[in-house]
Design a protein around this motif. Structure first.
Motif, PDB file in Angstrom:
ATOM      1  N   ASP A 193       0.843  -1.198   0.000  1.00 27.07           N
ATOM      2  CA  ASP A 193       0.000   0.000   0.000  1.00 27.07           C
ATOM      3  C   ASP A 193       0.875   1.243   0.000  1.00 27.07           C
ATOM      4  OD1 ASP A 193      -2.376  -1.306   0.002  1.00 27.07           O
ATOM      5  OD2 ASP A 193      -2.556  -1.363   2.184  1.00 27.07           O
ATOM      6  N   THR A 194       0.515   2.198  -0.815  1.00 27.84           N
ATOM      7  CA  THR A 194       1.266   3.454  -0.868  1.00 27.84           C
ATOM      8  C   THR A 194       0.427   4.564  -0.251  1.00 27.84           C
ATOM      9  OG1 THR A 194       2.432   2.768  -2.862  1.00 27.84           O
ATOM     10  CG2 THR A 194       2.387   5.120  -2.392  1.00 27.84           C
ATOM     11  N   LEU A 195       0.985   5.164   0.785  1.00 30.14           N
ATOM     12  CA  LEU A 195       0.304   6.252   1.470  1.00 30.14           C
ATOM     13  C   LEU A 195       0.513   7.545   0.686  1.00 30.14           C
ATOM     14  CD1 LEU A 195      -1.062   6.783   4.282  1.00 30.14           C
ATOM     15  CD2 LEU A 195       1.241   7.206   5.175  1.00 30.14           C
ATOM     16  N   LEU A 196      -0.589   8.243   0.377  1.00 24.90           N
ATOM     17  CA  LEU A 196      -0.448   9.522  -0.327  1.00 24.90           C
ATOM     18  C   LEU A 196      -0.539  10.649   0.698  1.00 24.90           C
ATOM     19  CD1 LEU A 196      -2.554   8.858  -3.549  1.00 24.90           C
ATOM     20  CD2 LEU A 196      -0.081   8.632  -3.194  1.00 24.90           C
ATOM     21  N   LEU A 197       0.497  11.453   0.754  1.00 30.55           N
ATOM     22  CA  LEU A 197       0.579  12.495   1.780  1.00 30.55           C
ATOM     23  C   LEU A 197       0.634  13.880   1.156  1.00 30.55           C
ATOM     24  CD1 LEU A 197       3.315  10.821   4.021  1.00 30.55           C
ATOM     25  CD2 LEU A 197       0.882  11.032   4.581  1.00 30.55           C
ATOM     26  N   GLY A 198       0.215  14.881   1.949  1.00 30.81           N
ATOM     27  CA  GLY A 198       0.355  16.279   1.531  1.00 30.81           C
ATOM     28  C   GLY A 198       1.673  16.827   2.051  1.00 30.81           C
ATOM     29  N   ASP A 199       1.834  18.144   1.949  1.00 29.73           N
ATOM     30  CA  ASP A 199       3.103  18.692   2.429  1.00 29.73           C
ATOM     31  C   ASP A 199       2.939  19.525   3.706  1.00 29.73           C
ATOM     32  OD1 ASP A 199       1.869  20.826   1.247  1.00 29.73           O
ATOM     33  OD2 ASP A 199       3.431  21.196  -0.244  1.00 29.73           O
ATOM     34  N   THR A 200       1.931  19.169   4.512  1.00 29.74           N
ATOM     35  CA  THR A 200       1.817  19.808   5.826  1.00 29.74           C
ATOM     36  C   THR A 200       2.907  19.236   6.732  1.00 29.74           C
ATOM     37  OG1 THR A 200       0.362  18.062   6.614  1.00 29.74           O
ATOM     38  CG2 THR A 200      -0.701  19.985   5.629  1.00 29.74           C
ATOM     39  N   THR A 201       3.236  19.986   7.779  1.00 30.34           N
ATOM     40  CA  THR A 201       4.270  19.518   8.712  1.00 30.34           C
ATOM     41  C   THR A 201       3.894  18.156   9.284  1.00 30.34           C
ATOM     42  OG1 THR A 201       4.871  21.775   9.247  1.00 30.34           O
ATOM     43  CG2 THR A 201       5.466  20.102  10.864  1.00 30.34           C
ATOM     44  N   ASP A 219       2.086  15.774   7.924  1.00 31.07           N
ATOM     45  CA  ASP A 219       2.297  14.728   6.923  1.00 31.07           C
ATOM     46  C   ASP A 219       3.789  14.452   6.703  1.00 31.07           C
ATOM     47  OD1 ASP A 219      -0.344  14.291   6.587  1.00 31.07           O
ATOM     48  OD2 ASP A 219      -0.454  14.860   4.467  1.00 31.07           O
ATOM     49  N   ILE A 220       4.577  15.512   6.697  1.00 33.60           N
ATOM     50  CA  ILE A 220       6.016  15.316   6.480  1.00 33.60           C
ATOM     51  C   ILE A 220       6.610  14.524   7.657  1.00 33.60           C
ATOM     52  CG2 ILE A 220       8.241  16.453   6.079  1.00 33.60           C
ATOM     53  CD1 ILE A 220       6.662  18.814   4.850  1.00 33.60           C
ATOM     54  N   LYS A 221       6.056  14.746   8.859  1.00 30.94           N
ATOM     55  CA  LYS A 221       6.532  13.968  10.018  1.00 30.94           C
ATOM     56  C   LYS A 221       6.187  12.487   9.866  1.00 30.94           C
ATOM     57  CE  LYS A 221       7.256  17.396  13.533  1.00 30.94           C
ATOM     58  NZ  LYS A 221       6.636  18.337  14.483  1.00 30.94           N
ATOM     59  N   LEU A 222       4.998  12.223   9.340  1.00 26.29           N
ATOM     60  CA  LEU A 222       4.627  10.818   9.074  1.00 26.29           C
ATOM     61  C   LEU A 222       5.617  10.190   8.093  1.00 26.29           C
ATOM     62  CD1 LEU A 222       0.731  10.800   8.555  1.00 26.29           C
ATOM     63  CD2 LEU A 222       2.058   9.684  10.379  1.00 26.29           C
ATOM     64  N   ALA A 223       5.927  10.963   7.048  1.00 26.08           N
ATOM     65  CA  ALA A 223       6.873  10.478   6.037  1.00 26.08           C
ATOM     66  C   ALA A 223       8.244  10.236   6.665  1.00 26.08           C
ATOM     67  CB  ALA A 223       6.980  11.478   4.892  1.00 26.08           C
ATOM     68  N   ALA A 224       8.655  11.146   7.541  1.00 25.28           N
ATOM     69  CA  ALA A 224       9.961  11.000   8.197  1.00 25.28           C
ATOM     70  C   ALA A 224      10.001   9.732   9.055  1.00 25.28           C
ATOM     71  CB  ALA A 224      10.261  12.234   9.044  1.00 25.28           C
ATOM     72  N   ASP A 225       8.871   9.416   9.692  1.00 26.50           N
ATOM     73  CA  ASP A 225       8.823   8.179  10.486  1.00 26.50           C
ATOM     74  C   ASP A 225       9.037   6.959   9.599  1.00 26.50           C
ATOM     75  OD1 ASP A 225       8.483   9.348  12.927  1.00 26.50           O
ATOM     76  OD2 ASP A 225       6.285   9.330  12.837  1.00 26.50           O
ATOM     77  N   ILE A 226       8.479   7.018   8.409  1.00 24.08           N
ATOM     78  CA  ILE A 226       8.669   5.901   7.467  1.00 24.08           C
ATOM     79  C   ILE A 226      10.152   5.773   7.098  1.00 24.08           C
ATOM     80  CG2 ILE A 226       8.142   5.094   5.125  1.00 24.08           C
ATOM     81  CD1 ILE A 226       5.364   6.402   5.459  1.00 24.08           C
ATOM     82  N   ILE A 227      10.805   6.909   6.820  1.00 21.68           N
ATOM     83  CA  ILE A 227      12.248   6.875   6.496  1.00 21.68           C
ATOM     84  C   ILE A 227      13.033   6.286   7.681  1.00 21.68           C
ATOM     85  CG2 ILE A 227      14.309   8.281   6.031  1.00 21.68           C
ATOM     86  CD1 ILE A 227      12.671   8.526   3.603  1.00 21.68           C
ATOM     87  N   LYS A 228      12.717   6.757   8.889  1.00 27.13           N
ATOM     88  CA  LYS A 228      13.423   6.260  10.085  1.00 27.13           C
ATOM     89  C   LYS A 228      13.298   4.754  10.232  1.00 27.13           C
ATOM     90  CE  LYS A 228      12.745  10.299  13.030  1.00 27.13           C
ATOM     91  NZ  LYS A 228      11.842  10.811  14.063  1.00 27.13           N
ATOM     92  N   ARG A 249       4.662   0.588  -5.165  1.00 20.31           N
ATOM     93  CA  ARG A 249       6.079   0.191  -5.112  1.00 20.31           C
ATOM     94  C   ARG A 249       6.830   0.859  -3.967  1.00 20.31           C
ATOM     95  NH1 ARG A 249       7.159  -1.999 -10.364  1.00 20.31           N
ATOM     96  NH2 ARG A 249       9.390  -1.994  -9.908  1.00 20.31           N
ATOM     97  N   VAL A 250       6.210   1.889  -3.357  1.00 18.18           N
ATOM     98  CA  VAL A 250       6.885   2.615  -2.274  1.00 18.18           C
ATOM     99  C   VAL A 250       5.917   2.793  -1.098  1.00 18.18           C
ATOM    100  CG1 VAL A 250       8.370   3.861  -3.886  1.00 18.18           C
ATOM    101  CG2 VAL A 250       6.209   4.894  -3.185  1.00 18.18           C
ATOM    102  N   ASP A 251       6.448   3.163   0.068  1.00 22.37           N
ATOM    103  CA  ASP A 251       5.591   3.292   1.245  1.00 22.37           C
ATOM    104  C   ASP A 251       4.739   4.554   1.206  1.00 22.37           C
ATOM    105  OD1 ASP A 251       6.482   0.967   2.933  1.00 22.37           O
ATOM    106  OD2 ASP A 251       8.409   1.928   2.511  1.00 22.37           O
ATOM    107  N   ALA A 252       5.305   5.636   0.704  1.00 20.08           N
ATOM    108  CA  ALA A 252       4.539   6.891   0.675  1.00 20.08           C
ATOM    109  C   ALA A 252       5.026   7.804  -0.435  1.00 20.08           C
ATOM    110  CB  ALA A 252       4.658   7.615   2.014  1.00 20.08           C
ATOM    111  N   ILE A 253       4.106   8.660  -0.889  1.00 26.93           N
ATOM    112  CA  ILE A 253       4.459   9.717  -1.844  1.00 26.93           C
ATOM    113  C   ILE A 253       3.956  11.039  -1.261  1.00 26.93           C
ATOM    114  CG2 ILE A 253       4.225  10.604  -4.197  1.00 26.93           C
ATOM    115  CD1 ILE A 253       3.404   7.772  -5.086  1.00 26.93           C
TER     116      ILE A 253
END
Ligand code: TXA
Ligand code: MG
Length: 332
Positions: free
Chosen positions: A2-10, A12-21, A162-166
């Motif tokens: 599943d690919t999570l679609l995120l916006g560019d709010t702080t 959402d970016i924190k959610l994305a950062a958790d995925i990277i971590k 193919r990726v966790d989030a965009i």
């Protein structure tokens, strides 16, 4: 997946950062093109990038930092020349190739002893790197062989499932990838031309900067096209031809060829670009998007006009030549 679609709010970016971590993959906007990121210091995470892109695993990746102050996390020695470039062109569309620290894994650098590093200016990209707390390895977020994505829609097309989030950000402002400059010797060499041009590098460094020889042979204005030297890279499915010569003659030749091909039942896409040096930044911004459009419209052939190869125009023509596999038609 599943690919999570995120916006560019702080948030959402924190959610994305958790995925990277956690070792996941996140596609994100930058001012050049969208990138596909993972923790650059985590081997398993970086390996997943190759899989998602369908890319050969010996291709080195650019490591993105949130600030020039973080440079010592990936390299040991900052030379005076490097410092000049960092001060002038970061954050922004410049990648420096420098000796790497061993903490940067082989899988990130494709086994090289050097690493390409860049501080992007895109705010979302910077926040993502900052919140992740690690350098982010990121190639362009396209499937291998496709043009780099400059819009969220392009990334979705290639990377859904193919990726966790965009992260959905604005369209890429520049539209072609960063300038890559090799700073591992006293004679800097441009490996990939971009928005930061040879003359810009030279005026900051106060010395000559060289072009990698592959760039010269790809430049049809410097050297004749070597037969058999086909390098299709940012390649649309359509066969692409670049018409170079006097403007009216080029337009006439393209019209004629279009009619001929259409009479044979071919679907033809015409790309006439403005013939002015000042238009290069607009062409840069649109090029990859237009190439994808041609594919979406199932074009068989793309007939494009060359643009003046001064400054940024040189970098844009470099991408056009790659897309066209160096198919240039000289109109005399
Ligand atoms: O604008 C950009 O640079 C984008 C955004 C996402 O930052 N990234 C990008 O990455 O275009 P990629 O992987 O598609 O292209 C990286 C280029 C390749 O041509 C690669 O060979 C070169 O940089 N490169 C990276 N590290 C290198 C190294 N250590 N030595 C030589 N070339 C290197
Ligand atoms: Mg790429």
């Amino acid at each position: 997946m599943d690919t999570l679609l995120l916006g560019d709010t702080t948030e959402d970016i924190k959610l994305a950062a958790d995925i990277i971590k956690k070792g996941g993959l996140v596609a994100f906007p930058t001012e050049t093109v969208y990138g596909l990121g993972a923790n650059a210091l985590n081997r398993d995470a970086v390996r997943k990038i190759y899989e998602a892109k369908g890319r050969p695993s010996d291709n080195p990746m650019i490591v993105h930092l949130s600030s020039a102050n973080d440079i010592l996390t990936v390299t040991r020695n900052v030379t005076e020349d490097m410092k000049k470039l960092m001060d002038n062109f970061w954050p922004g569309p410049m990648t420096m190739v420098v000796p790497r620290l061993k903490s940067v894994p082989d899988v990130t650098t494709g086994g090289l002893d050097t690493v390409g590093i860049r501080v992007p200016s895109n705010e979302t990209a910077c926040k993502l790197i900052l919140f992740s707390g690690c350098p982010i390895a990121a190639p362009s977020a396209n499937l291998s062989g496709k043009p780099s994505p400059t819009r969220f829609e392009h990334v979705k097309q290639d990377m859904m499932g193919r990726v966790d989030a965009i992260i959905k950000g604005t369209d890429s402002d520049i539209g072609i990838e960063s300038s890559v400059i090799d700073m591992t010797s006293d004679n800097p060499v441009i490996l990939r031309p971009g928005k930061i041009t040879k003359s810009m590098f030279e005026s900051v460094l106060g010395k000559e900067v060289f072009l990698d020889s592959s760039l010269l042979s790809a430049n049809f204005k410097e050297k004749p096209k070597a037969p058999g030297m086909k390098y299709r890279h940012y390649a649309p499915n359509a066969k692409m031809y670049i018409y170079d010569g006097e403007r009216d003659k080029v337009e006439t030749a393209i019209e004629l060829e279009k009619s001929r091909l259409e009479s044979l039942g071919k679907k033809v896409c015409v790309m006439i670009f403005e013939d002015r040096e000042e238009s290069a930044s607009e062409v840069a911004k649109q090029l990859f998007s237009k190439l994808r459009e041609a594919d979406d419209n199932s074009c068989d052939v793309i007939l494009a006009s060359a643009i003046p190869t001064k400054e940024l125009g040189f970098s844009v023509m470099n991408r056009m030549l790659k897309a066209a596999g160096n198919n240039v038609i000289k109109i005399v």
